[in-house]
Design a protein around this motif. Structure first.
Motif, PDB file in Angstrom:
ATOM      1  N   GLY A 159      14.263   4.941  -1.586  1.00 25.67           N
ATOM      2  CA  GLY A 159      13.829   3.591  -1.923  1.00 25.67           C
ATOM      3  C   GLY A 159      12.442   3.291  -1.431  1.00 25.67           C
ATOM      4  O   GLY A 159      11.482   3.943  -1.800  1.00 25.67           O
ATOM      5  N   ALA A 160      12.341   2.303  -0.574  1.00 19.14           N
ATOM      6  CA  ALA A 160      11.033   1.839  -0.136  1.00 19.14           C
ATOM      7  C   ALA A 160      10.344   2.810   0.799  1.00 19.14           C
ATOM      8  O   ALA A 160       9.244   2.564   1.219  1.00 19.14           O
ATOM      9  N   VAL A 161      10.981   3.901   1.107  1.00 21.62           N
ATOM     10  CA  VAL A 161      10.378   4.810   2.068  1.00 21.62           C
ATOM     11  C   VAL A 161       9.495   5.843   1.390  1.00 21.62           C
ATOM     12  O   VAL A 161       8.310   5.946   1.640  1.00 21.62           O
ATOM     13  N   VAL A 162      10.051   6.622   0.503  1.00 20.94           N
ATOM     14  CA  VAL A 162       9.306   7.739  -0.058  1.00 20.94           C
ATOM     15  C   VAL A 162       9.515   7.801  -1.554  1.00 20.94           C
ATOM     16  O   VAL A 162      10.641   7.722  -2.027  1.00 20.94           O
TER      17      VAL A 162
ATOM     18  N   PRO B   4       2.695   1.863   6.560  1.00 20.13           N
ATOM     19  CA  PRO B   4       2.484   1.307   5.220  1.00 20.13           C
ATOM     20  C   PRO B   4       3.825   0.933   4.601  1.00 20.13           C
ATOM     21  O   PRO B   4       4.881   1.348   5.095  1.00 20.13           O
ATOM     22  N   GLU B   5       3.785   0.168   3.510  1.00 24.29           N
ATOM     23  CA  GLU B   5       5.051  -0.203   2.879  1.00 24.29           C
ATOM     24  C   GLU B   5       5.707   0.994   2.201  1.00 24.29           C
ATOM     25  O   GLU B   5       6.925   1.115   2.185  1.00 24.29           O
ATOM     26  N   TYR B   6       4.891   1.877   1.626  1.00 27.52           N
ATOM     27  CA  TYR B   6       5.409   3.047   0.929  1.00 27.52           C
ATOM     28  C   TYR B   6       4.695   4.311   1.392  1.00 27.52           C
ATOM     29  O   TYR B   6       3.536   4.263   1.815  1.00 27.52           O
ATOM     30  N   VAL B   7       5.403   5.435   1.252  1.00 32.23           N
ATOM     31  CA  VAL B   7       4.817   6.756   1.458  1.00 32.23           C
ATOM     32  C   VAL B   7       5.115   7.584   0.219  1.00 32.23           C
ATOM     33  O   VAL B   7       6.246   7.596  -0.264  1.00 32.23           O
ATOM     34  N   GLU B   8       4.094   8.252  -0.310  1.00 32.10           N
ATOM     35  CA  GLU B   8       4.305   9.126  -1.459  1.00 32.10           C
ATOM     36  C   GLU B   8       3.968  10.558  -1.068  1.00 32.10           C
ATOM     37  O   GLU B   8       2.871  10.839  -0.584  1.00 32.10           O
ATOM     38  N   LEU B   9       4.924  11.450  -1.263  1.00 33.88           N
ATOM     39  CA  LEU B   9       4.717  12.851  -0.926  1.00 33.88           C
ATOM     40  C   LEU B   9       4.039  13.573  -2.082  1.00 33.88           C
ATOM     41  O   LEU B   9       4.490  13.498  -3.218  1.00 33.88           O
ATOM     42  N   ILE B  10       2.980  14.279  -1.769  1.00 36.27           N
ATOM     43  CA  ILE B  10       2.212  15.019  -2.773  1.00 36.27           C
ATOM     44  C   ILE B  10       2.307  16.497  -2.413  1.00 36.27           C
ATOM     45  O   ILE B  10       1.620  16.953  -1.512  1.00 36.27           O
ATOM     46  N   SER B  11       3.226  17.236  -3.054  1.00 33.43           N
ATOM     47  CA  SER B  11       4.033  16.857  -4.191  1.00 33.43           C
ATOM     48  C   SER B  11       5.367  17.592  -4.110  1.00 33.43           C
ATOM     49  O   SER B  11       5.594  18.393  -3.207  1.00 33.43           O
TER      50      SER B  11
ATOM     51  N   PHE C  26       0.850  -1.189   0.000  1.00 34.71           N
ATOM     52  CA  PHE C  26       0.000   0.000   0.000  1.00 34.71           C
ATOM     53  C   PHE C  26       0.884   1.237   0.000  1.00 34.71           C
ATOM     54  O   PHE C  26       1.845   1.325   0.767  1.00 34.71           O
ATOM     55  N   ILE C  27       0.579   2.203  -0.883  1.00 34.45           N
ATOM     56  CA  ILE C  27       1.260   3.495  -0.884  1.00 34.45           C
ATOM     57  C   ILE C  27       0.333   4.510  -0.226  1.00 34.45           C
ATOM     58  O   ILE C  27      -0.771   4.762  -0.707  1.00 34.45           O
ATOM     59  N   MET C  28       0.794   5.097   0.859  1.00 38.18           N
ATOM     60  CA  MET C  28       0.002   6.071   1.613  1.00 38.18           C
ATOM     61  C   MET C  28       0.418   7.479   1.198  1.00 38.18           C
ATOM     62  O   MET C  28       1.598   7.822   1.216  1.00 38.18           O
ATOM     63  N   GLY C  29      -0.544   8.288   0.798  1.00 38.23           N
ATOM     64  CA  GLY C  29      -0.256   9.654   0.383  1.00 38.23           C
ATOM     65  C   GLY C  29      -0.127  10.595   1.566  1.00 38.23           C
ATOM     66  O   GLY C  29      -0.877  10.500   2.539  1.00 38.23           O
ATOM     67  N   VAL C  30       0.844  11.503   1.470  1.00 40.61           N
ATOM     68  CA  VAL C  30       1.055  12.529   2.495  1.00 40.61           C
ATOM     69  C   VAL C  30       1.217  13.870   1.796  1.00 40.61           C
ATOM     70  O   VAL C  30       2.004  13.989   0.854  1.00 40.61           O
ATOM     71  N   SER C  31       0.483  14.869   2.253  1.00 41.36           N
ATOM     72  CA  SER C  31       0.547  16.185   1.623  1.00 41.36           C
ATOM     73  C   SER C  31       0.372  17.270   2.678  1.00 41.36           C
ATOM     74  O   SER C  31      -0.364  17.078   3.648  1.00 41.36           O
ATOM     75  N   PRO C  32       1.035  18.415   2.503  1.00 37.15           N
ATOM     76  CA  PRO C  32       0.939  19.458   3.526  1.00 37.15           C
ATOM     77  C   PRO C  32      -0.202  20.448   3.337  1.00 37.15           C
ATOM     78  O   PRO C  32      -0.611  21.112   4.296  1.00 37.15           O
ATOM     79  N   TRP C  33      -0.730  20.571   2.098  1.00 40.04           N
ATOM     80  CA  TRP C  33      -1.644  21.691   1.832  1.00 40.04           C
ATOM     81  C   TRP C  33      -2.410  21.420   0.543  1.00 40.04           C
ATOM     82  O   TRP C  33      -2.051  20.530  -0.230  1.00 40.04           O
ATOM     83  N   PHE C  34      -3.460  22.215   0.291  1.00 40.99           N
ATOM     84  CA  PHE C  34      -4.122  22.194  -1.014  1.00 40.99           C
ATOM     85  C   PHE C  34      -4.889  23.495  -1.215  1.00 40.99           C
ATOM     86  O   PHE C  34      -5.833  23.792  -0.483  1.00 40.99           O
ATOM     87  N   TYR C  35      -4.442  24.268  -2.200  1.00 45.78           N
ATOM     88  CA  TYR C  35      -5.190  25.440  -2.679  1.00 45.78           C
ATOM     89  C   TYR C  35      -4.926  25.571  -4.169  1.00 45.78           C
ATOM     90  O   TYR C  35      -3.780  25.549  -4.616  1.00 45.78           O
ATOM     91  N   THR C  36      -5.976  25.677  -4.932  1.00 49.92           N
ATOM     92  CA  THR C  36      -5.831  25.855  -6.371  1.00 49.92           C
ATOM     93  C   THR C  36      -6.859  26.866  -6.861  1.00 49.92           C
ATOM     94  O   THR C  36      -7.982  26.925  -6.351  1.00 49.92           O
TER      95      THR C  36
END
Length: 399
Positions: free
Chosen positions: A387-390, A155-162, A116-126
């Motif tokens: 690698g497997a972290v981010v 989780p196995e992976y973390v994906e930073l957005i963005s 599972f890749i878990m998304g992490v993000s600090p903010w959102f404005y568009t």
């Protein structure tokens, strides 16, 4: 590095183009391989409507396929034969709700032993007229709380957005002026990323990544820290200028909309990485307030780690100075962007300013080579090769 193919912005990718792109890039020595089987990891942004293409694609490129199909219930996609795992892009809470891990747990339950890749993000404005996008999702404490959720769920992976999505205000990479043409192309009413650095959000990533690795190994030993202070806040109070018809939430995702100031609070947020407790005070325009106690502290029994809190702006305007001290001795002082009612085109900028300063005596404070630029290079290298972290969000769009 790994590729995440954007099926949303440019629509459907013909399978032969996907194969061509993957053959070109997955052979590169910097391309990330899934550790268990050494296959190149490939992801997407949406594209569930093309899920049938991947049996053909994988017959020509033996890849480890972990798509983001967040628009579809994970129970319907997790069991597909050609799906090796799933990514959850939903990294922002709904309206004023507290960020929950309920959806992440749904993914993990549906996937079973699959990654599972878990998304992490600090903010959102568009605010992009060309694409009919004009909303905020809750940021505020999110960069702190979401990482704590990562450490809990493991989780196995973390994906930073963005890394560099300036148009959605969740970039953590440096601002390159040549990349800000998107605001003109997308007919944004103003350039809300210019002068709003987010580099400070990278400052504690080496520590957080190390904590994540230790957690997966069940290693309780405390990590070495590089003490410092990070702060973020909007430079325009919500009531001083026009809201630009920006909404909290978006009807595009069938969410109830509300005023943006209900979602984003007029507060100054800060996190400190410390080896022991410290006091914090915030001055805005020379008017000072002290935090009686931290909102969040390291886990029970530990003095070392991340401390987090915030104070209200309370209609104060002017220069922002945040000071960390212990027993009357100053540890760090961050002098930030002034809070003002001077808004470009009289429109509130819902994108925050982010700053960082190392603590006195820390490695970064004593390292003469630790300029903003060199620090950014070191951290981005850490992220790229973690690698497997981010995995950094990498949406490849063909012209």
């Amino acid at each position: 590095m790994f590729l995440s193919l954007d099926y949303s912005g440019d629509g459907h990718w013909p399978p032969d183009q996907v194969v061509k792109v993957l053959k070109k890039y997955t052979k590169h020595e910097a391309y990330y391989k899934h550790e268990a089987d050494n296959k190149p990891l490939v992801s997407t942004f949406e594209g569930a409507q093309a899920s049938g293409d991947w049996a053909q694609i994988k017959s020509k490129i033996d890849c480890f396929f972990v798509p983001d199909w967040s628009s579809v219930d994970p129970k319907k996609t997790a069991s597909k034969k050609h799906v090796d795992g799933l990514m959850n892009w939903s990294s922002w809470p709904n309206g004023t709700d507290v960020m929950s891990t309920a959806l992440d747990k749904e993914y993990m339950d549906a996937l079973g032993e699959k990654p599972f890749i878990m998304g992490v993000s600090p903010w959102f404005y568009t605010n992009m007229i060309r694409w009919h996008k004009n909303w905020v999702w809750q940021g505020d404490d999110l960069w702190y709380t979401r990482w704590q959720q990562v450490l809990d769920l493991k989780p196995e992976y973390v994906e930073l957005i963005s890394w560099n999505d300036y148009g959605e205000s969740h970039y953590i990479g440096p601002i390159h002026p040549g990349s800000l043409d998107v605001f003109q192309y997308a007919q944004a009413p103003f350039n809300y990323a210019e002068g709003m650095p987010h580099d400070g959000w990278r400052a504690f990533l080496p520590y957080l990544i190390d904590q994540f690795k230790r957690g997966k190994r069940n290693d309780d030993e405390e990590a070495e820290i590089d003490a410092g202070l990070v702060a973020w806040y909007r430079v325009n109070p919500s009531s001083r200028c026009e809201d630009g018809r920006t909404t909290g939430n978006t009807r595009q995702q069938d969410q109830p909309t509300m005023a943006p100031e209900k979602v984003l609070k007029d507060r100054v947020f800060f996190s400190a990485l410390l080896d022991a407790p410290a006091e914090v005070s915030v001055s805005i325009g020379g008017k000072e307030s002290s935090l009686s106690q931290w909102q969040y502290k390291p886990k029970k029994g530990s003095r070392q780690g991340l401390y987090h809190g915030s104070v209200p702006m309370n209609d104060r305007m002017g220069d922002v100075v945040i000071t960390l001290s212990r027993d009357g001795e100053e540890l760090a002082q961050l002098k930030g962007h002034a809070i003002s009612d001077d808004c470009e085109k009289n429109l509130t900028n819902w994108n925050p300013w982010v700053g960082h300063v190392p603590a006195k005596g820390s490695k970064k404070a004593s390292d003469k080579s630790s300029s903003n630029e060199s620090a950014a290079v070191r951290v981005s290298m850490t992220l790229t090769f973690a690698g497997a972290v981010v995995g950094l969000t990498a949406c490849l769009v063909l012209a």
